[in-house]
Design a protein around this motif. Structure first.
Motif, PDB file in Angstrom:
ATOM      1  N   GLY A 133       0.810  -1.207   0.000  1.00 50.32           N
ATOM      2  CA  GLY A 133       0.000   0.000   0.000  1.00 50.32           C
ATOM      3  C   GLY A 133       0.846   1.260   0.000  1.00 50.32           C
ATOM      4  O   GLY A 133       1.816   1.383   0.744  1.00 50.32           O
ATOM      5  N   GLN A 173       1.313   5.141   0.849  1.00 41.57           N
ATOM      6  CA  GLN A 173       0.830   6.149   1.773  1.00 41.57           C
ATOM      7  C   GLN A 173       1.307   7.520   1.328  1.00 41.57           C
ATOM      8  O   GLN A 173       2.507   7.726   1.115  1.00 41.57           O
ATOM      9  N   GLY A 188      -8.039  11.872  -2.729  1.00 41.82           N
ATOM     10  CA  GLY A 188      -8.801  10.680  -2.397  1.00 41.82           C
ATOM     11  C   GLY A 188      -9.880  10.378  -3.424  1.00 41.82           C
ATOM     12  O   GLY A 188     -10.071   9.223  -3.824  1.00 41.82           O
ATOM     13  N   LEU A 216      -8.177   4.539   0.964  1.00 41.23           N
ATOM     14  CA  LEU A 216      -8.482   5.029   2.307  1.00 41.23           C
ATOM     15  C   LEU A 216      -8.026   6.480   2.445  1.00 41.23           C
ATOM     16  O   LEU A 216      -6.927   6.827   2.009  1.00 41.23           O
ATOM     17  N   VAL A 261      -7.426   9.148   5.490  1.00 40.33           N
ATOM     18  CA  VAL A 261      -7.287   9.225   6.939  1.00 40.33           C
ATOM     19  C   VAL A 261      -7.148  10.676   7.351  1.00 40.33           C
ATOM     20  O   VAL A 261      -6.354  11.427   6.764  1.00 40.33           O
ATOM     21  N   THR A 285      -9.846   7.977  14.381  1.00 39.79           N
ATOM     22  CA  THR A 285      -8.505   7.408  14.293  1.00 39.79           C
ATOM     23  C   THR A 285      -7.992   7.002  15.668  1.00 39.79           C
ATOM     24  O   THR A 285      -7.385   5.945  15.835  1.00 39.79           O
ATOM     25  N   MET A 312      -1.690   3.139  11.088  1.00 40.62           N
ATOM     26  CA  MET A 312      -1.163   3.118   9.728  1.00 40.62           C
ATOM     27  C   MET A 312      -0.471   1.798   9.403  1.00 40.62           C
ATOM     28  O   MET A 312      -0.587   1.279   8.289  1.00 40.62           O
ATOM     29  N   ARG A 350      -2.226  -0.657   6.325  1.00 43.32           N
ATOM     30  CA  ARG A 350      -1.569  -0.460   5.033  1.00 43.32           C
ATOM     31  C   ARG A 350      -1.729  -1.649   4.104  1.00 43.32           C
ATOM     32  O   ARG A 350      -1.661  -1.504   2.886  1.00 43.32           O
ATOM     33  N   PHE A 396      -5.323  -1.478   1.775  1.00 42.49           N
ATOM     34  CA  PHE A 396      -5.674  -0.427   0.830  1.00 42.49           C
ATOM     35  C   PHE A 396      -4.510  -0.163  -0.119  1.00 42.49           C
ATOM     36  O   PHE A 396      -3.356  -0.072   0.306  1.00 42.49           O
ATOM     37  N   THR A 433      -3.407   5.141   0.432  1.00 41.90           N
ATOM     38  CA  THR A 433      -3.923   5.817   1.616  1.00 41.90           C
ATOM     39  C   THR A 433      -3.475   7.268   1.582  1.00 41.90           C
ATOM     40  O   THR A 433      -2.276   7.547   1.505  1.00 41.90           O
ATOM     41  N   VAL A 449      -3.368  10.755   3.649  1.00 35.29           N
ATOM     42  CA  VAL A 449      -3.417  11.195   5.036  1.00 35.29           C
ATOM     43  C   VAL A 449      -3.469  12.716   5.072  1.00 35.29           C
ATOM     44  O   VAL A 449      -2.568  13.389   4.568  1.00 35.29           O
TER      45      VAL A 449
END
Length: 409
Positions: free
Chosen positions: A165, A167, A187, A199, A201, A223, A273, A277, A280, A283, A285
């Motif tokens: 995944g 991030q 997103g 995802l 976050v 979260t 996280m 991970r 997804f 992700t 953030v």
């Protein structure tokens, strides 16, 4: 800025119940010999040692197993026992670890109905005259084929498969720079083009507006809540029970329920996280503004970083100073950073071309998010109402950031 690999390995080992590196495990044979020497062969179990209980079951978040209260016969047996046995049972009851009780938070609306009634009809990103002029220019020019080819190439980048995944951390150095707006656009773009789950976050619990920008209606788990509940045995179905489902294949993990005082520490962020991970493909953030500790941790662990900057003279000057500071970090941090100049007014007071060149010399990728009436009005982002230039800029930004993240392990 902390080393991302080290803390992620530590958190992953803790989640799996591993033994820290500085503590060597004791062989089972030595443990048995120690017990026999202490209590003798055939000795009864040590008083007060609780028996191992059954493994916890992970189902839907609202279906948590709670310990049953003592029955009538158990209470009567305790009452009829001699005084010294009652004292011993009372000590055992006090020494037993308390059962962890998970309290399901109440669902809260993202926006109060009375406040929602004050909102006006969403505006289109560009005026009618601008849309008509653009349509005429596209008809008389030969750029339609080139635009189709560019769109196909961008879609191909966004649809690349990932082995682990990715991030992507979005942050800023001051408020009002469009940080949450850019995170929401990223997103929505990834959810539109990709087939695997995406995802978003919210790691900014200070009354963040990400749920509202993404169109969420109600919130429950945050979260910080998930940090205390997530376990490595959970499946994707278990995890999504704590998330807010968005249109397409996207999910949202909010940072708060719109209440002052919600906090998210570095330990909780790291645990969430590392645990999520693997579920997804991408992700995104939405971090706190720098130099907050959670934001610095997110930047160190992400495969790509987005730094939003208001397209003003003050914003560009501050960003140049931050980029100079980032030169002292590992080279891949600066190389995988994209600076987004957001136009907060229809007519910026700086030369965006010259500002882009100045920031690019620092070793980062720079893109411009043009002024959009729909984005400037606030509220839920509707991609069908965005100006065409805004949609193109958001798609290019998503492709550039994703391509940079693919270069990192």
């Amino acid at each position: 800025m902390p080393n991302g690999d080290n803390w992620q390995s530590d958190v992953l080992r803790d989640l799996r119940g591993g033994t820290p590196q500085h503590q060597q495990p004791v062989p089972q044979q030595q443990q048995q010999q120690h017990q026999q020497q202490s209590y003798g062969p055939g000795a009864p179990e040590r008083p007060g040692t609780p028996a191992p209980g059954p493994a916890p079951a992970y189902g839907h978040p609202q279906q948590q197993a709670y310990p049953d209260p003592p029955s009538h016969h158990q209470q009567q047996a305790y009452t009829d026992a001699p005084p010294h046995q009652q004292h011993y049972q009372h000590q055992q009851h006090q020494q037993a670890p308390p059962a962890q009780r998970v309290v399901t938070p109440d669902s809260r609306p993202v926006l109060d109905k009375r406040l929602a009634a004050a909102a006006l009809k969403p505006r289109r990103g560009e005026a009618l005259g601008a849309r008509a002029l653009r349509a005429v220019r596209r008809t008389v020019s030969s750029s339609a084929a080139r635009e189709v080819a560019d769109s196909a190439a961008t879609a191909e980048v966004l649809q690349q498969a990932v082995t682990t995944g990715r991030q992507i951390a979005v942050t800023s150095i001051r408020g009002g720079s469009g940080k949450t707006t850019v995170a929401a656009l990223l997103g929505a773009t990834y959810a539109h083009y990709r087939q695997d789950p995406v995802l978003v976050v919210e790691a900014d619990p200070a009354l963040g507006s990400l749920p509202l920008r993404l169109g969420a209606e109600t919130l429950r788990w945050t979260t910080g809540d998930l940090a205390g509940l997530v376990e490595p045995q959970m499946s994707l179905l278990d995890v999504t029970g704590y998330l807010v489902q968005l249109p397409g294949n996207a999910w949202l993990l909010p940072g708060s329920q719109g209440q002052v005082g919600a906090m998210l520490d570095t330990t909780g962020y790291e645990r969430v996280m590392v645990s999520l991970r693997r579920f997804f493909g991408v992700t995104v953030v939405d971090c706190e503004t720098l130099p907050a500790e959670v934001a610095r941790t997110a930047l160190s662990a992400a495969q790509a970083r987005v730094l939003t900057v208001p397209a003003t003279l003050e914003g560009i000057a501050s960003t140049r100073a931050v980029l100079e500071w980032m030169r002292n970090l590992p080279p891949h941090v600066l190389a995988s950073t994209v600076v987004v100049l957001t136009e907060v007014a229809p007519h910026p007071g700086v030369d965006l071309g010259r500002a882009t060149r100045e920031l690019t010399e620092a070793g980062v990728t720079v893109t411009v998010l043009p002024y959009d009436r729909h984005l400037a009005s606030g509220g839920t982002i509707r991609t069908d109402l965005l100006a065409r230039a805004t949609r193109q800029a958001a798609t290019r930004l998503a492709a550039d950031v994703f391509q940079l993240s693919q270069k990192q392990r």
